[in-house]
Design an enzyme around this catalytic site. Structure first.
Site, PDB file in Angstrom:
ATOM      1  N   ASP A 129       0.848  -1.193   0.000  1.00 31.24           N
ATOM      2  CA  ASP A 129       0.000   0.000   0.000  1.00 31.24           C
ATOM      3  C   ASP A 129       0.884   1.243   0.000  1.00 31.24           C
ATOM      4  O   ASP A 129       0.593   2.218   0.680  1.00 31.24           O
ATOM      5  CB  ASP A 129      -0.941  -0.009   1.211  1.00 31.24           C
ATOM      6  CG  ASP A 129      -2.080   0.986   1.051  1.00 31.24           C
ATOM      7  OD1 ASP A 129      -2.301   1.465  -0.083  1.00 31.24           O
ATOM      8  OD2 ASP A 129      -2.749   1.293   2.057  1.00 31.24           O
ATOM      9  N   LYS A 132       2.301   3.174  -5.916  1.00 29.23           N
ATOM     10  CA  LYS A 132       1.781   2.155  -6.821  1.00 29.23           C
ATOM     11  C   LYS A 132       2.783   1.807  -7.922  1.00 29.23           C
ATOM     12  O   LYS A 132       2.855   0.661  -8.358  1.00 29.23           O
ATOM     13  CB  LYS A 132       0.448   2.606  -7.444  1.00 29.23           C
ATOM     14  CG  LYS A 132      -0.536   3.212  -6.450  1.00 29.23           C
ATOM     15  CD  LYS A 132      -0.668   2.422  -5.150  1.00 29.23           C
ATOM     16  CE  LYS A 132      -1.366   3.248  -4.082  1.00 29.23           C
ATOM     17  NZ  LYS A 132      -1.245   2.668  -2.724  1.00 29.23           N
ATOM     18  N   ASP A 157      -3.158  -2.932  -2.650  1.00 32.72           N
ATOM     19  CA  ASP A 157      -4.284  -2.001  -2.643  1.00 32.72           C
ATOM     20  C   ASP A 157      -4.193  -1.039  -3.826  1.00 32.72           C
ATOM     21  O   ASP A 157      -3.119  -0.811  -4.388  1.00 32.72           O
ATOM     22  CB  ASP A 157      -4.297  -1.218  -1.328  1.00 32.72           C
ATOM     23  CG  ASP A 157      -5.598  -0.454  -1.119  1.00 32.72           C
ATOM     24  OD1 ASP A 157      -6.589  -0.775  -1.799  1.00 32.72           O
ATOM     25  OD2 ASP A 157      -5.621   0.470  -0.287  1.00 32.72           O
ATOM     26  N   ASN A 158      -5.345  -0.469  -4.192  1.00 32.10           N
ATOM     27  CA  ASN A 158      -5.433   0.581  -5.224  1.00 32.10           C
ATOM     28  C   ASN A 158      -4.902   0.135  -6.583  1.00 32.10           C
ATOM     29  O   ASN A 158      -4.314   0.921  -7.316  1.00 32.10           O
ATOM     30  CB  ASN A 158      -4.695   1.844  -4.783  1.00 32.10           C
ATOM     31  CG  ASN A 158      -5.214   2.424  -3.483  1.00 32.10           C
ATOM     32  OD1 ASN A 158      -4.457   2.622  -2.543  1.00 32.10           O
ATOM     33  ND2 ASN A 158      -6.508   2.699  -3.407  1.00 32.10           N
ATOM     34  N   GLU A 187     -11.245   4.192  -1.079  1.00 31.96           N
ATOM     35  CA  GLU A 187     -11.508   4.442   0.324  1.00 31.96           C
ATOM     36  C   GLU A 187     -12.215   5.781   0.540  1.00 31.96           C
ATOM     37  O   GLU A 187     -11.752   6.831   0.089  1.00 31.96           O
ATOM     38  CB  GLU A 187     -10.206   4.410   1.140  1.00 31.96           C
ATOM     39  CG  GLU A 187      -9.060   5.207   0.590  1.00 31.96           C
ATOM     40  CD  GLU A 187      -8.198   4.460  -0.415  1.00 31.96           C
ATOM     41  OE1 GLU A 187      -7.136   4.993  -0.769  1.00 31.96           O
ATOM     42  OE2 GLU A 187      -8.577   3.355  -0.844  1.00 31.96           O
TER      43      GLU A 187
END
Length: 211
Positions: A129, A132, A157-158, A187
């Protein structure tokens, strides 16, 4: 940094000390009603909690501590005797819990030395996280330094927003991983689609999963 400090002040004033669930709920209240923090959030947090419960990992590596939301969530879900290592490039973003070893430094510099300097022989659960654009680089580093245990699970994540397309393409096409994307929303912004990606390597000696 002032944003995180304001969030911390709110959490300290309103959360029940020593109650990780209430601490995370208080973070969520701040992010919904005051200012946005780019942390995991409750929807994707439930995905991480479910995978933790299924896998019960003993050695967990988190890349990107930030405000400590994911760190608290991971730490409270670990089985007895488990250890969480979290890598954060900015020491001011560090959050430390009893089960956690905080490692300060850029992930690309820390990962090659996790075994000799920090005693992490390998990880059977990795949560990404951080930046990226660093997901694929750091996955390759973990592979090249043989830091992924047999059956290791990787959560990122993402992966859809802001996105990690090169990471996803590699995980899906390299032939090492079972890869799937859990659809969710960004989120605290339910109108913006996002996802968290788990998977499992299918190489003969080291079957792993990336989600």
């Amino acid at each position: 940094m002032l944003l995180i400090q304001r969030a911390f002040q709110y959490v300290l004033a309103h959360a029940i000390p020593g109650d990780p669930h209430h601490i995370l709920q208080t973070f969520d209240q701040w992010c919904y009603h005051c200012e946005h923090l780019s942390c995991l959030g409750p929807d994707k947090g439930r995905i991480v909690e479910r995978v933790l419960l299924e896998r019960a990992p003993l050695r967990v590596l988190e890349l990107g501590t930030y405000c400590g939301y994911g760190t608290v969530l991971l730490a409270q879900g670990l089985p007895p005797g488990a250890r969480l290592y979290t890598i954060e490039g900015n020491p001011r973003h560090a959050a430390v819990a009893e089960k956690v070893e905080l490692i300060v430094g850029p992930s690309e510099e820390v990962i090659p030395h996790l075994r000799e300097k920090h005693g992490l022989m390998n990880a059977n659960f990795v949560f990404m996280d951080h930046w990226k654009r660093s997901y694929l680089r750091d996955l390759r580093l973990l592979e090249s330094h043989q830091l992924l245990a047999e059956g290791a699970t990787i959560l990122a994540d993402n992966v859809l927003f802001p996105g990690a397309p090169h990471f996803l393409q590699y995980a899906k096409t390299c032939g090492k991983y079972h890869c799937k994307v859990h659809r969710a929303s960004l989120e605290y912004f339910r109108a913006i689609p996002d996802g968290i990606s788990p998977g499992s390597e299918i190489a003969p000696r080291l079957p792993r999963e990336i989600s």
